[in-house]
Design a protein around this motif. Sequence first.
Motif, PDB file in Angstrom:
ATOM      1  N   GLU A 178      26.560 -50.709  68.337  1.00  0.00           N
ATOM      2  CA  GLU A 178      25.124 -50.637  68.587  1.00  0.00           C
ATOM      3  C   GLU A 178      24.449 -51.888  68.037  1.00  0.00           C
ATOM      4  O   GLU A 178      24.623 -52.253  66.876  1.00  0.00           O
ATOM      5  N   THR A 179      23.706 -52.536  68.885  1.00  0.00           N
ATOM      6  CA  THR A 179      23.063 -53.785  68.478  1.00  0.00           C
ATOM      7  C   THR A 179      21.852 -53.522  67.589  1.00  0.00           C
ATOM      8  O   THR A 179      21.256 -52.446  67.639  1.00  0.00           O
ATOM      9  N   THR A 180      21.509 -54.528  66.799  1.00  0.00           N
ATOM     10  CA  THR A 180      20.303 -54.444  65.988  1.00  0.00           C
ATOM     11  C   THR A 180      19.139 -54.902  66.858  1.00  0.00           C
ATOM     12  O   THR A 180      18.923 -56.097  67.030  1.00  0.00           O
ATOM     13  N   ALA A 181      18.458 -53.943  67.453  1.00  0.00           N
ATOM     14  CA  ALA A 181      17.332 -54.267  68.332  1.00  0.00           C
ATOM     15  C   ALA A 181      16.069 -53.662  67.738  1.00  0.00           C
ATOM     16  O   ALA A 181      16.062 -52.519  67.294  1.00  0.00           O
ATOM     17  N   ILE A 182      15.010 -54.443  67.731  1.00  0.00           N
ATOM     18  CA  ILE A 182      13.769 -53.995  67.099  1.00  0.00           C
ATOM     19  C   ILE A 182      12.727 -53.658  68.168  1.00  0.00           C
ATOM     20  O   ILE A 182      12.918 -53.924  69.354  1.00  0.00           O
ATOM     21  N   TYR A 183      11.651 -53.049  67.722  1.00  0.00           N
ATOM     22  CA  TYR A 183      10.501 -52.844  68.589  1.00  0.00           C
ATOM     23  C   TYR A 183       9.267 -53.293  67.825  1.00  0.00           C
ATOM     24  O   TYR A 183       9.287 -53.421  66.591  1.00  0.00           O
ATOM     25  N   LEU A 184       8.190 -53.564  68.539  1.00  0.00           N
ATOM     26  CA  LEU A 184       6.922 -53.909  67.905  1.00  0.00           C
ATOM     27  C   LEU A 184       6.013 -52.699  67.945  1.00  0.00           C
ATOM     28  O   LEU A 184       5.843 -52.068  68.995  1.00  0.00           O
ATOM     29  N   SER A 185       5.432 -52.374  66.798  1.00  0.00           N
ATOM     30  CA  SER A 185       4.562 -51.208  66.704  1.00  0.00           C
ATOM     31  C   SER A 185       3.248 -51.457  67.437  1.00  0.00           C
ATOM     32  O   SER A 185       2.927 -52.591  67.818  1.00  0.00           O
ATOM     33  N   GLU A 186       2.474 -50.396  67.628  1.00  0.00           N
ATOM     34  CA  GLU A 186       1.156 -50.529  68.263  1.00  0.00           C
ATOM     35  C   GLU A 186       0.283 -51.497  67.471  1.00  0.00           C
ATOM     36  O   GLU A 186      -0.445 -52.309  68.054  1.00  0.00           O
ATOM     37  N   GLU A 187       0.382 -51.428  66.152  1.00  0.00           N
ATOM     38  CA  GLU A 187      -0.419 -52.313  65.307  1.00  0.00           C
ATOM     39  C   GLU A 187      -0.023 -53.774  65.523  1.00  0.00           C
ATOM     40  O   GLU A 187      -0.883 -54.656  65.648  1.00  0.00           O
ATOM     41  N   GLU A 188       1.277 -54.036  65.592  1.00  0.00           N
ATOM     42  CA  GLU A 188       1.754 -55.404  65.805  1.00  0.00           C
ATOM     43  C   GLU A 188       1.367 -55.914  67.190  1.00  0.00           C
ATOM     44  O   GLU A 188       0.998 -57.084  67.369  1.00  0.00           O
ATOM     45  N   LEU A 189       1.431 -55.021  68.183  1.00  0.00           N
ATOM     46  CA  LEU A 189       1.039 -55.416  69.539  1.00  0.00           C
ATOM     47  C   LEU A 189      -0.455 -55.699  69.621  1.00  0.00           C
ATOM     48  O   LEU A 189      -0.885 -56.615  70.335  1.00  0.00           O
ATOM     49  N   ASN A 190      -1.246 -54.922  68.914  1.00  0.00           N
ATOM     50  CA  ASN A 190      -2.705 -55.163  68.911  1.00  0.00           C
ATOM     51  C   ASN A 190      -3.022 -56.523  68.293  1.00  0.00           C
ATOM     52  O   ASN A 190      -3.899 -57.252  68.785  1.00  0.00           O
ATOM     53  N   LYS A 191      -2.322 -56.873  67.204  1.00  0.00           N
ATOM     54  CA  LYS A 191      -2.537 -58.185  66.584  1.00  0.00           C
ATOM     55  C   LYS A 191      -2.145 -59.307  67.549  1.00  0.00           C
ATOM     56  O   LYS A 191      -2.817 -60.336  67.622  1.00  0.00           O
ATOM     57  N   MET A 192      -1.072 -59.089  68.272  1.00  0.00           N
ATOM     58  CA  MET A 192      -0.632 -60.079  69.251  1.00  0.00           C
ATOM     59  C   MET A 192      -1.661 -60.201  70.378  1.00  0.00           C
ATOM     60  O   MET A 192      -1.975 -61.310  70.835  1.00  0.00           O
ATOM     61  N   PHE A 193      -2.200 -59.067  70.817  1.00  0.00           N
ATOM     62  CA  PHE A 193      -3.202 -59.049  71.886  1.00  0.00           C
ATOM     63  C   PHE A 193      -4.465 -59.816  71.479  1.00  0.00           C
ATOM     64  O   PHE A 193      -5.062 -60.544  72.276  1.00  0.00           O
ATOM     65  N   GLU A 194      -4.871 -59.651  70.214  1.00  0.00           N
ATOM     66  CA  GLU A 194      -6.117 -60.244  69.729  1.00  0.00           C
ATOM     67  C   GLU A 194      -5.958 -61.702  69.280  1.00  0.00           C
ATOM     68  O   GLU A 194      -6.956 -62.391  69.051  1.00  0.00           O
ATOM     69  N   LEU A 195      -4.740 -62.203  69.164  1.00  0.00           N
ATOM     70  CA  LEU A 195      -4.506 -63.564  68.691  1.00  0.00           C
ATOM     71  C   LEU A 195      -5.080 -64.581  69.678  1.00  0.00           C
ATOM     72  O   LEU A 195      -4.813 -64.520  70.880  1.00  0.00           O
ATOM     73  N   ASP A 196      -5.872 -65.504  69.152  1.00  0.00           N
ATOM     74  CA  ASP A 196      -6.478 -66.537  69.998  1.00  0.00           C
ATOM     75  C   ASP A 196      -5.471 -67.667  70.232  1.00  0.00           C
ATOM     76  O   ASP A 196      -5.125 -68.417  69.323  1.00  0.00           O
ATOM     77  N   LEU A 197      -5.010 -67.765  71.477  1.00  0.00           N
ATOM     78  CA  LEU A 197      -4.047 -68.811  71.840  1.00  0.00           C
ATOM     79  C   LEU A 197      -4.603 -69.695  72.959  1.00  0.00           C
ATOM     80  O   LEU A 197      -3.848 -70.335  73.692  1.00  0.00           O
TER      81      LEU A 197
END
Length: 429
Positions: free
Chosen positions: A232-251
């Motif tokens: 089984e591979t070490t695969a991660i997920y991003l939480s809702e909180e992490e996704l919200n921070k990514m969504f709000e990041l000004d790029l």
Amino acid sequence: MIRTIENSNGIVRFAFKESIKQLENDKKKESLIFLHFSYGGNRFKYSTGYKSCFMDWDFDKQRIKQTKSNIINAIEVNEFLSKIENVIKKEYSRLIADQIVINNEVLKEFLDTYLNKNVKVDNAKPKTFFEFCEEFLSQKKKISPITKRSYKQTLLKVKNFGIDNNEKIDFNSFDKRFVLNFIDYLEENNFSLNTISKHLKNLKTFLIGASEKRLINNLDFNIKDFSVAPQETTAIYLSEEELNKMFELDLSDKKHYELARDVFLIGCYTGQRISDYNGLTTSSIKKINGKDYFTIMQKKTKVKVNCPITKKIKYIMDNRYNGLPPKKMLEKDLNKYIKIIGEMLEVNESIECVSNKGGNEKKEFIQKYKLIHSHTARRSFCTNMYKKKMPVFDIMLFSGHKTEKEFYKYIRIAGEERASHIVDNGYFD
């Protein structure tokens, strides 16, 4: 005037090539079974290709005994006899109706064609194992380019194994010894356990095809040997909180980062594979009951799914792409930029990673942002929806998983987080 109507079906019976008297003297002696067809005062005899003996034959039913016989394929043979009896009667009736001249040559030609005896086989040059595999791949339907490339990589590994070990690979090379040596070879070349498992799985597909065509005569061949349980591979997920921070990041000043982030987020919000979420167009947008959806024909499974265009997806399209989905991006670029964005967001949690490479187990701690890649989007969707208590069956409707077993491989909740999730579902007081 009194007259009779001739039987337009003809009469069929099955009998042995040798006389009954001869076979009765040696009741275990086998003899060919012939079809005898009487029609319009003529008789036609045709070999069925099957044999039986006096003691196994039911002379009344003209079939092999199924209750007392030791012949394991008695039912199969009897069904074959019934089938050719029916087809020759039907063909005879058709020939009469069409007023075609009937003779033994016509009937033989018909049965030879029906039983594929007229098919010419080129035995001048037997196919090699690798020629068979190439032909097998070319005839395989519904196979994606990625999967086809994986099969070809496996064939290359098997070829190189033969070259490096001065061993000719043919249909009868594959036994337990081959499996063990092939695994050792891949480990020596520093391949991971999961890569080895993949190549054995691909090779098994070819071998099953060759075995079905009776091209493998090796008595030591056992398809069960060609399996290694993947790790089984070490695969991660991003939480809702992490996704919200990514969504709000000004790029806005880093357009290539912004595009990577937006494509990735659409994957997180739809649960699709990158081959399906990367490169959506206006033709993918459909209105169903007044709401907008991405209608996607999944490339791997050929299953159509309707993914709701969420408020965040709509915001991304309306505010950055004139109401359109973000354009397609090279996967290698997306994987590169999304890791940099994760580092910018300080997704620095240390993740324990265990791998088996070259036959050696290795354990290390890696910062979470370094593990983010295109497939993390799909895992994030499945895990976050599961945490929101969406029924698994409903999540699978969007993700396209066929079984719950496969789906649960995508759920990345462990340790304290999983215990908390179970308690929150009311299984404990």
